[in-house]
Motif scaffolding. Structure first.
Motif, PDB file in Angstrom:
ATOM      1  N   LEU A   1      -2.413   9.988   4.361  1.00 10.79           N
ATOM      2  CA  LEU A   1      -2.408   8.924   5.348  1.00 10.79           C
ATOM      3  C   LEU A   1      -2.874   7.616   4.725  1.00 10.79           C
ATOM      4  N   ALA A   2      -2.103   6.608   4.865  1.00  7.40           N
ATOM      5  CA  ALA A   2      -2.408   5.246   4.427  1.00  7.40           C
ATOM      6  C   ALA A   2      -2.379   5.036   2.915  1.00  7.40           C
TER       7      ALA A   2
ATOM      8  N   GLU B   1       7.871  -4.779   1.714  1.00 10.74           N
ATOM      9  CA  GLU B   1       6.672  -5.384   1.122  1.00 10.74           C
ATOM     10  C   GLU B   1       6.559  -5.046  -0.360  1.00 10.74           C
ATOM     11  N   ILE B   2       6.955  -3.848  -0.737  1.00  6.76           N
ATOM     12  CA  ILE B   2       6.959  -3.475  -2.153  1.00  6.76           C
ATOM     13  C   ILE B   2       7.909  -4.395  -2.917  1.00  6.76           C
ATOM     14  N   SER B   3       9.111  -4.595  -2.391  1.00  6.89           N
ATOM     15  CA  SER B   3      10.084  -5.461  -3.059  1.00  6.89           C
ATOM     16  C   SER B   3       9.614  -6.913  -3.088  1.00  6.89           C
TER      17      SER B   3
ATOM     18  N   ALA C   1       3.250   2.869  -5.533  1.00  6.07           N
ATOM     19  CA  ALA C   1       3.732   2.829  -4.145  1.00  6.07           C
ATOM     20  C   ALA C   1       5.187   3.271  -4.077  1.00  6.07           C
ATOM     21  N   ALA C   2       6.007   2.789  -5.001  1.00  5.58           N
ATOM     22  CA  ALA C   2       7.420   3.185  -5.026  1.00  5.58           C
ATOM     23  C   ALA C   2       7.560   4.681  -5.289  1.00  5.58           C
TER      24      ALA C   2
ATOM     25  N   LYS D   1      -1.947   1.241  -1.578  1.00 10.87           N
ATOM     26  CA  LYS D   1      -1.370   0.849  -2.874  1.00 10.87           C
ATOM     27  C   LYS D   1      -0.778  -0.558  -2.799  1.00 10.87           C
ATOM     28  N   VAL D   2      -0.079  -0.849  -1.718  1.00 15.08           N
ATOM     29  CA  VAL D   2       0.522  -2.174  -1.560  1.00 15.08           C
ATOM     30  C   VAL D   2      -0.563  -3.229  -1.396  1.00 15.08           C
TER      31      VAL D   2
END
Length: 142
Positions: free
Chosen positions: A7-8, A51-53, A36-37, A13-14
């Motif tokens: 969870l989370a 958000e990762i991108s 994260a990816a 990570k982001v």
């Protein structure tokens, strides 16, 4: 994670990547984004893909990888549109606009900011305020 609870993890990570980016620790930021990816790949939890991108685009823009950065910003906008993540789409458009402004493409930046503001889920939130602030910076330049 050792307890089996994830969870989370993705959000953490982001968030860590964003903190590292703000401190100029781009290698660490990219490492967190890669983790994260990998988490998305392992779990299918794709809700934070935009958000990762977006953050990957910010890291790449800072490293001078303009084409890759612009591609990541576009991927973030597309992922946000596909998933209905309006706030993440707003952030991605603002980051793209800042990148375009810094690249001397003020007209493109203004277009992105107008699109961002038109789609802002809450026109009074901090991200919409940031979009208006960047727009005013561009308009006030000679």
């Amino acid at each position: 994670r050792s307890s089996g609870a994830a969870l989370a993890v993705l959000y953490a990570k982001v968030w860590l990547a964003e903190c590292c980016l703000a401190e100029g620790a781009t290698d660490r930021a990219m490492a967190h984004l890669d983790e994260a990816a990998a988490h998305v790949s392992d779990t299918g939890e794709a809700y934070f893909d935009p958000e990762i991108s977006r953050l990957r685009g910010c890291v790449l823009a800072g490293a001078g990888s303009s084409e890759a950065a612009e591609a990541d910003f576009a991927a973030a906008i597309d992922a946000a549109r596909r998933s209905g993540a309006g706030l993440l789409g707003l952030r991605a458009r603002i980051s793209l606009a800042e990148f375009l402004k810094d690249s001397g493409r003020a007209e493109g930046a203004l277009g992105e900011l107008e699109a961002a503001l038109a789609r802002a889920p809450d026109p009074e939130d901090a991200d919409a305020s940031r979009a208006r602030r960047v727009r005013e910076e561009i308009l006030s330049q000679p």
